[in-house]
Scaffold this active site. Structure first.
Site, PDB file in Angstrom:
ATOM      1  N   GLY A 176     -22.005 -75.810  28.521  1.00 45.25           N
ATOM      2  CA  GLY A 176     -23.086 -75.768  29.418  1.00 45.25           C
ATOM      3  C   GLY A 176     -24.190 -74.724  29.199  1.00 45.25           C
ATOM      4  N   GLY A 209      -7.251 -79.870  25.357  1.00 45.67           N
ATOM      5  CA  GLY A 209      -6.049 -79.955  24.167  1.00 45.67           C
ATOM      6  C   GLY A 209      -6.150 -81.243  23.759  1.00 45.67           C
ATOM      7  N   PHE A 210      -7.260 -81.949  23.274  1.00 45.17           N
ATOM      8  CA  PHE A 210      -7.103 -83.204  22.571  1.00 45.17           C
ATOM      9  C   PHE A 210      -6.311 -84.274  23.347  1.00 45.17           C
ATOM     10  CE2 PHE A 210      -8.167 -81.812  17.897  1.00 45.17           C
ATOM     11  CZ  PHE A 210      -9.494 -81.540  18.436  1.00 45.17           C
ATOM     12  N   SER A 214     -22.763 -76.553  18.293  1.00 47.92           N
ATOM     13  CA  SER A 214     -21.279 -76.160  18.076  1.00 47.92           C
ATOM     14  C   SER A 214     -20.415 -76.821  19.389  1.00 47.92           C
ATOM     15  CB  SER A 214     -21.215 -74.758  18.043  1.00 47.92           C
ATOM     16  OG  SER A 214     -21.453 -74.283  19.509  1.00 47.92           O
ATOM     17  N   ASN A 215     -18.989 -76.135  19.162  1.00 46.05           N
ATOM     18  CA  ASN A 215     -18.250 -76.579  20.065  1.00 46.05           C
ATOM     19  C   ASN A 215     -18.111 -75.651  21.284  1.00 46.05           C
ATOM     20  OD1 ASN A 215     -15.724 -77.614  21.421  1.00 46.05           O
ATOM     21  ND2 ASN A 215     -15.081 -78.332  19.403  1.00 46.05           N
ATOM     22  N   GLY A 271     -15.729 -86.006  23.778  1.00 42.59           N
ATOM     23  CA  GLY A 271     -15.308 -85.487  25.020  1.00 42.59           C
ATOM     24  C   GLY A 271     -15.222 -86.040  26.246  1.00 42.59           C
ATOM     25  N   ASN A 274      -8.651 -75.073  22.167  1.00 37.09           N
ATOM     26  CA  ASN A 274      -7.334 -75.525  22.865  1.00 37.09           C
ATOM     27  C   ASN A 274      -6.197 -76.224  22.261  1.00 37.09           C
ATOM     28  OD1 ASN A 274      -9.104 -74.753  25.206  1.00 37.09           O
ATOM     29  ND2 ASN A 274     -10.239 -76.665  25.015  1.00 37.09           N
TER      30      ASN A 274
END
Length: 373
Positions: free
Chosen positions: A267, A113-114, A244-245, A62, A176
Site C-alpha cells: 500500500g 504464505g502462498f 516490487s513485492n 494475490g 512469508n
C-alpha cells in the site's frame, strides 16, 4: 458506481480481511459487480515484452490466487491481471489471522504464505476459460513451503501453465515463505534462471509460442544485491522484472493497532521505497527490459509517477482494497487527461521522465528492515 463502491467498501470492512476477500471473489463470480470498463484510449495502450496491453493498469497477484475470476477482473477495466501465486501442491498457508488492515496508513500487512489450491485445481479452471480475452493474463508461480527442490517447483509451474498464460512470473520475493527470498542471491538466482529458461526453450523447441517470463523481486535489497540481480537478468535475457513485492520495513508507518504485526507491508507506505528500487533497476538493466511498477499506486498521479520513474506497465492491489472496483476506471480517466496535458501521444513517451530524480535517491537503510516471520 461511486455510491456502490462506498457502500460495498463499508460492508466489506465490517468483516475480517480474509472473509471480505472471499466475499469479493464471490461477488465477481456471481455477477453482482457490474462491469465498469473505462472508454478505450489508444494513448494508454502499451506494447511491451511482445504483448499488447489495452492500458497499463494491472491487478497484481494475490487477489485471484486460484484463477477463479480473471475474466471478471478484466471486465472491471484492468489492462491485464495476474493469477497466483500458485504452488505445485495445495497448501493452507500460515495460521490465521494473517491479513491486517492499516487504514490510517492506507496499507495492509499480510503473512498469508502462498495459500492456494495447487497447480491442478487452477489448471482445470484455465482449461475452461474462454479465449480471446481483452487483456493479457499472467500466472505467478511459487514454490511449496516444504519443497525439497524449489527450482523444480518453478520449472514444473512453467511447464504446467505454459499453454494457458500470456506471461509467467517467477515469484522469489514473498517474505512469508521461510528462505524463499534467499533465491534472490546471485548463487541461487543463476541456477534458478538457468533452469527456467531451459524449460522455456524446451517448450519453444516443441513448436510452442514464445511466452515472456518475468521475475518478481523484493524492495528490501541493497544496491549491491540489485546490481547482481541485474547482471543475472541481462545474462539470461529475461523479458521483464516486477518491482516490487511487499516490504519488511516499518519506518514509514504511523502507529496503529496492527502496525506491529509480522508479514509483508503493501500500500501507500511502500510507494517511496518501491519506486526508488524501480528507478535504480531501470538504470541497471537498460531501456529495453520490461519493468512492471508495483507498490502504493492509488490514483492517476502515483501511477504516472511510476511510469516516469521507469515502469512500462503497472500493478496495484491494496488501493483496490481501499477504493473498490471503480478505482481502475477513475485512474484511467485521469491518466488520459494527464497524458494529453503533457502533450504526449502515448503514455509510453512519458517513461523515464523522472528516472534520474528517483534513481538518485538512496534506498532506505537495511537497518529499517524488521518483523521477520
Amino acid at each position: 458506481m461511486t455510491i456502490l463502491n462506498t457502500l460495498g467498501r463499508r460492508a466489506l470492512f465490517t468483516l475480517d480481511p480474509e472473509s471480505a476477500h472471499h466475499l469479493s471473489i464471490l461477488a465477481l463470480k456471481s455477477g453482482l459487480l457490474p462491469s465498469c470498463r473505462a472508454a478505450y484510449d489508444k494513448n494508454l495502450a502499451v506494447q511491451t515484452a511482445g504483448l499488447s496491453f489495452p492500458n497499463p493498469i494491472g491487478l497484481a497477484a494475490g487477489y485471484d490466487k486460484n484463477g477463479e475470476v480473471p475474466g471478471e477482473i478484466l471486465r472491471l477495466g484492468f489492462g491485464f491481471t495476474e493469477i497466483g501465486s500458485v504452488t505445485p501442491k495445495p497448501q493452507a498457508g500460515n495460521p490465521k489471522p494473517r491479513i491486517f488492515r492499516l487504514p490510517a496508513n492506507q496499507g495492509v500487512i499480510n503473512r498469508l504464505g502462498f495459500n492456494n489450491q495447487g497447480h491442478q485445481a487452477v489448471l482445470k479452471r484455465l482449461e475452461k476459460f474462454e479465449n480471446p480475452h481483452p487483456g493479457p493474463i499472467g500466472i505467478n508461480i511459487g514454490a511449496n513451503k516444504d519443497s525439497a527442490d524449489r527450482i523444480a517447483d518453478y520449472t514444473l509451474g512453467l511447464n504446467v501453465f505454459y499453454d494457458h498464460a500470456d506471461y509467467l512470473t517467477i515469484n522469489i520475493s514473498s517474505p512469508n515463505t521461510p528462505g524463499l527470498r534467499g533465491l534472490q542471491s546471485r548463487d541461487s538466482l543463476g541456477p534458478l534462471l538457468d533452469a527456467v529458461m531451459a524449460a522455456r526453450n524446451m517448450q519453444r523447441e516443441a513448436g510452442k509460442k514464445h511466452k515472456p517470463i518475468f521475475l518478481k523481486i523484493a524492495p528490501d535489497l541493497t544496491i549491491g544485491e540489485l546490481e547482481e540481480i541485474a547482471e543475472e537478468l541481462n545474462r539470461h535475457a529475461m523479458d521483464g522484472l516486477i518491482i516490487s513485492n511487499t516490504t519488511m520495513a516499518r519506518s514509514s508507518l504511523r502507529h496503529e493497532p496492527d502496525s506491529n504485526e509480522a508479514g509483508g507491508l503493501s500500500g501507500k507506505p511502500l510507494f517511496e521505497r518501491s519506486t526508488i528500487v524501480l528507478a535504480k533497476m531501470r538504470k541497471l538493466v537498460g531501456p529495453d527490459m520490461t519493468l512492471v511498477g508495483v507498490g502504493g499506486i492509488d490514483c492517476a498521479e502515483t501511477a504516472l509517477e511510476k511510469i516516469c520513474a521507469g515502469a512500462d506497465i503497472l500493478q496495484l492491489y491494496t488501493g483496490f482494497i481501499y477504493q473498490g472496483p471503480g478505482l481502475v476506471r477513475s485512474i484511467l480517466k485521469e491518466l488520459s487527461t494527464l497524458v494529453a496535458r503533457q502533450g504526449a501521444s502515448s503514455i509510453s513517451q512519458l517513461r523515464d521522465r523522472k528516472l534520474d530524480e528517483w534513481a538518485a535517491k538512496p534506498i532506505p537503510a537495511e537497518a529499517d528492515l524488521e518483523y521477520p516471520l
